[in-house]
Design a protein around this motif. Structure first.
Motif, mmCIF file in Angstrom:
data_model
loop_
_atom_site.group_PDB
_atom_site.id
_atom_site.type_symbol
_atom_site.label_atom_id
_atom_site.label_comp_id
_atom_site.label_asym_id
_atom_site.label_seq_id
_atom_site.Cartn_x
_atom_site.Cartn_y
_atom_site.Cartn_z
ATOM 1 N N LEU A 126 1.089 -1.261 -0.143
ATOM 2 C CA LEU A 126 0.468 0.155 0.230
ATOM 3 C C LEU A 126 0.948 0.802 -0.505
ATOM 4 C CD1 LEU A 126 -2.176 -1.167 2.427
ATOM 5 C CD2 LEU A 126 -2.992 -0.528 0.134
ATOM 6 N N CYS A 127 1.820 1.378 0.342
ATOM 7 C CA CYS A 127 2.504 2.609 0.945
ATOM 8 C C CYS A 127 4.079 2.285 -0.496
ATOM 9 C CB CYS A 127 3.791 2.914 2.244
ATOM 10 S SG CYS A 127 2.960 2.550 3.475
ATOM 11 N N ARG A 128 3.940 1.338 -1.314
ATOM 12 C CA ARG A 128 5.347 1.342 -2.046
ATOM 13 C C ARG A 128 5.075 2.591 -3.435
ATOM 14 N NH1 ARG A 128 3.987 -3.670 -5.828
ATOM 15 N NH2 ARG A 128 3.888 -4.471 -3.367
ATOM 16 N N PHE A 129 3.769 3.092 -4.003
ATOM 17 C CA PHE A 129 3.846 4.115 -4.608
ATOM 18 C C PHE A 129 3.705 5.490 -4.228
ATOM 19 C CE2 PHE A 129 2.957 0.318 -7.001
ATOM 20 C CZ PHE A 129 4.050 0.552 -7.371
ATOM 21 N N GLU A 131 1.870 7.926 -5.335
ATOM 22 C CA GLU A 131 -0.143 7.866 -5.426
ATOM 23 C C GLU A 131 -0.915 7.321 -4.828
ATOM 24 O OE1 GLU A 131 -1.002 10.967 -6.305
ATOM 25 O OE2 GLU A 131 0.984 12.210 -7.081
ATOM 26 N N ARG A 132 -1.298 7.398 -4.289
ATOM 27 C CA ARG A 132 -2.612 6.343 -3.562
ATOM 28 C C ARG A 132 -3.513 6.645 -3.644
ATOM 29 N NH1 ARG A 132 -0.017 7.791 1.496
ATOM 30 N NH2 ARG A 132 1.468 5.650 1.578
ATOM 31 N N SER A 133 -4.434 5.852 -3.984
ATOM 32 C CA SER A 133 -6.326 6.238 -4.097
ATOM 33 C C SER A 133 -6.056 6.303 -2.567
ATOM 34 C CB SER A 133 -6.634 5.509 -3.993
ATOM 35 O OG SER A 133 -6.751 3.642 -3.401
ATOM 36 N N GLU A 134 -7.714 7.026 -2.482
ATOM 37 C CA GLU A 134 -8.424 7.155 -0.951
ATOM 38 C C GLU A 134 -8.927 5.193 -0.780
ATOM 39 O OE1 GLU A 134 -12.223 9.848 0.920
ATOM 40 O OE2 GLU A 134 -12.095 9.107 -1.182
ATOM 41 N N TYR A 138 -8.120 4.461 3.629
ATOM 42 C CA TYR A 138 -8.149 3.840 4.396
ATOM 43 C C TYR A 138 -7.690 2.731 5.135
ATOM 44 C CZ TYR A 138 -12.491 7.684 3.886
ATOM 45 O OH TYR A 138 -12.371 8.358 3.968
ATOM 46 N N LYS A 139 -7.276 1.538 3.943
ATOM 47 C CA LYS A 139 -6.578 0.607 4.374
ATOM 48 C C LYS A 139 -5.817 0.487 5.214
ATOM 49 C CE LYS A 139 -8.129 -2.298 0.549
ATOM 50 N NZ LYS A 139 -7.631 -2.576 -0.765
ATOM 51 N N ILE A 140 -4.974 2.104 5.217
ATOM 52 C CA ILE A 140 -3.702 1.912 5.983
ATOM 53 C C ILE A 140 -4.112 2.402 7.134
ATOM 54 C CG2 ILE A 140 -1.567 2.843 5.927
ATOM 55 C CD1 ILE A 140 -1.084 3.608 2.828
ATOM 56 N N GLU A 141 -4.713 3.129 6.930
ATOM 57 C CA GLU A 141 -5.614 3.360 9.038
ATOM 58 C C GLU A 141 -5.836 2.345 9.070
ATOM 59 O OE1 GLU A 141 -7.940 6.401 8.850
ATOM 60 O OE2 GLU A 141 -7.197 7.781 6.941
ATOM 61 N N ALA A 142 -6.933 1.196 8.712
ATOM 62 C CA ALA A 142 -6.722 0.736 9.576
ATOM 63 C C ALA A 142 -5.985 -0.667 9.617
ATOM 64 C CB ALA A 142 -8.432 -0.728 8.696
ATOM 65 N N ALA A 143 -5.021 -1.099 8.998
ATOM 66 C CA ALA A 143 -3.711 -1.685 9.168
ATOM 67 C C ALA A 143 -2.636 -1.333 10.635
ATOM 68 C CB ALA A 143 -2.613 -2.430 7.659
ATOM 69 N N LEU A 144 -2.793 0.338 10.543
ATOM 70 C CA LEU A 144 -2.328 0.653 11.833
ATOM 71 C C LEU A 144 -2.693 0.793 12.602
ATOM 72 C CD1 LEU A 144 -0.717 4.138 9.810
ATOM 73 C CD2 LEU A 144 1.046 1.990 9.928
ATOM 74 N N ALA A 145 -4.032 0.784 12.792
ATOM 75 C CA ALA A 145 -4.670 0.007 14.058
ATOM 76 C C ALA A 145 -4.702 -1.101 14.428
ATOM 77 C CB ALA A 145 -6.532 0.802 13.929
ATOM 78 N N CYS A 146 -5.044 -2.150 13.056
ATOM 79 C CA CYS A 146 -4.416 -2.734 14.123
ATOM 80 C C CYS A 146 -2.623 -3.303 15.055
ATOM 81 C CB CYS A 146 -4.463 -4.495 12.688
ATOM 82 S SG CYS A 146 -5.552 -4.389 12.003
#
Length: 390
Positions: A126-129, A131-134, A138-146
């Motif tokens: 998810l952090c490779r590029f 530019e990232r989509s919305e 949201y997926k990254i935020e959920a992964a950080l919460a995990c």
């Protein structure tokens, strides 16, 4: 529904009433271990009133019953596979909620199934590029919460600190979270990284492991964004200082928080001073002086914390004779066998501190120049404003 609350209350009372005082005291230490409570906090919790302990045991029994039903749908191995296979937002969100309340048995099984490596793969993708989509945000935020929930357990944070790939996954890619422009992503990443940096195992082994992994990831990130014709690798701190050169904004407090953790984690004062000198070479003194607003906001507070730690190190060696006397007193208390070694160490410390004094003198001189320059700029700005008003 209104009838649900009384039903829950009866269940809790039934469990609590079935336990005598001795049984509560017998079971409670095991509960703390199951919950992954750090040993440093267990002593205080063991002194809680019996009624409070009963309530916690009852609530835990109820959670176990709920988890048994939930685990039929959400098992550790399946959750790890989900992380490896383009995890959907709903799956990550469900997992983050589960990790906040599940028992240590589930967490252990999750870790043993390869959870940390799976998170590294998931977040890294998810952090490779840049530019990232919305949806990806949201997926990254959920992964950080995990990960935030996972690091609240001793075994979870230990596994995260041990993983070099995990730090690299959200620091070293083109879409590094340290370059993000939202509080949720940048703030979430810094919270995890600072915890990884400062965490130490209960036995005190390898206290710099997390620090080394974060520094390594920062080095990769700096090289990724370095000009193609650069003569040498840029310093790992370079992109963080560049973020402080941006127009003043609240997110710079996170960058300062991370720099403070990295600089102050080493136990040896020489290492801490070395990092500060490297920051000075990147013009950190001038940059941080320009950021000071006097409003006392989070950016000002983080600069003040950095300066307070610097002054604490300065006070540690500002009086070499006093330091040697203190070491001599320690030698006497420790016994004659250690006295000679400590005295020799004291003499070496005086020599080292003289070197550090010169380094700090250079820092202070540079800081004074930066303050004078900032003051002159403000006076000039006021003069220009007055002329425009006239």
């Amino acid at each position: 529904s209104p009838s649900a609350a009384p039903k829950k209350s009866v269940q809790l009372d039934d469990v609590a009433l079935s336990l005598g005082d001795d049984e509560v005291d017998r079971r409670f230490p095991g509960l703390l271990q199951q919950l992954g409570i750090p040993k440093a906090k267990q002593d205080a919790m063991l002194k809680m009133p019996l009624d409070k302990k009963r309530e916690m045991l009852a609530m835990y029994a109820q959670h176990q019953a709920q988890d048994a039903a939930q685990n039929e749908k959400l098992n550790p191995a399946a959750s790890v596979e989900m992380l490896r296979d383009d995890a959907p937002y709903d799956g990550l969100k469900t997992l983050s909620v589960h990790l906040k309340s599940c028992g240590m048995e589930w967490v252990r099984a999750f870790l043993q199934a390869g959870a940390v490596d799976a998170f590294a793969a998931c977040v890294g993708a998810l952090c490779r590029f840049e530019e990232r989509s919305e949806d990806d945000a949201y997926k990254i935020e959920a992964a950080l919460a995990c990960l935030k929930a996972l690091m609240k357990t001793e075994e979870g944070i230990a596994a995260m600190v041990a993983s070099e790939q995990l730090c690299a996954s959200f620091v070293a890619g083109g879409g590094s979270l340290l370059l993000a422009d939202t509080d949720a992503l940048l703030g979430g990443a810094v919270q995890l990284l600072t915890t990884v940096i400062v965490w130490e195992a209960a036995d005190g082994s390898n206290p710099m492991l997390g620090h080394s992994h974060v520094m390594g990831a920062l080095g990769e990130l700096a090289r990724l964004y370095a000009p193609p014709d650069a003569d040498a690798d840029p310093h790992p701190f370079s992109l963080l200082v560049d973020r402080l050169r941006e127009p003043r904004n609240p997110r710079q407090a996170y960058v300062l928080q991370l720099l403070t953790a990295l600089v102050n984690q080493p136990e040896e004062i020489n290492d801490r001073v070395g990092y500060r000198n490297e920051l000075a070479e990147l013009d950190f003194i001038e940059v941080s002086a320009d950021l000071m607003s006097g409003r006392g906001d989070d950016v000002d507070k983080q600069i003040a914390i950095f300066e307070r730690e610097r002054r604490a190190d300065l006070a540690e060696y500002v009086d070499p004779a006093k330091a040697a006397a203190e070491q001599a007193a320690e030698a006497e208390a420790a016994g004659a066998a250690k006295e000679a070694a400590l005295r020799a160490a004291g003499l070496q410390t005086i020599r080292d501190r003289e070197d550090l004094r010169r380094a700090y003198d250079a820092w202070i001189a540079k800081a004074q120049v930066a303050k004078e320059r900032a003051a002159a700029a403000k006076v000039e700005a006021m003069r220009e404003q007055g002329q425009r008003t006239v």
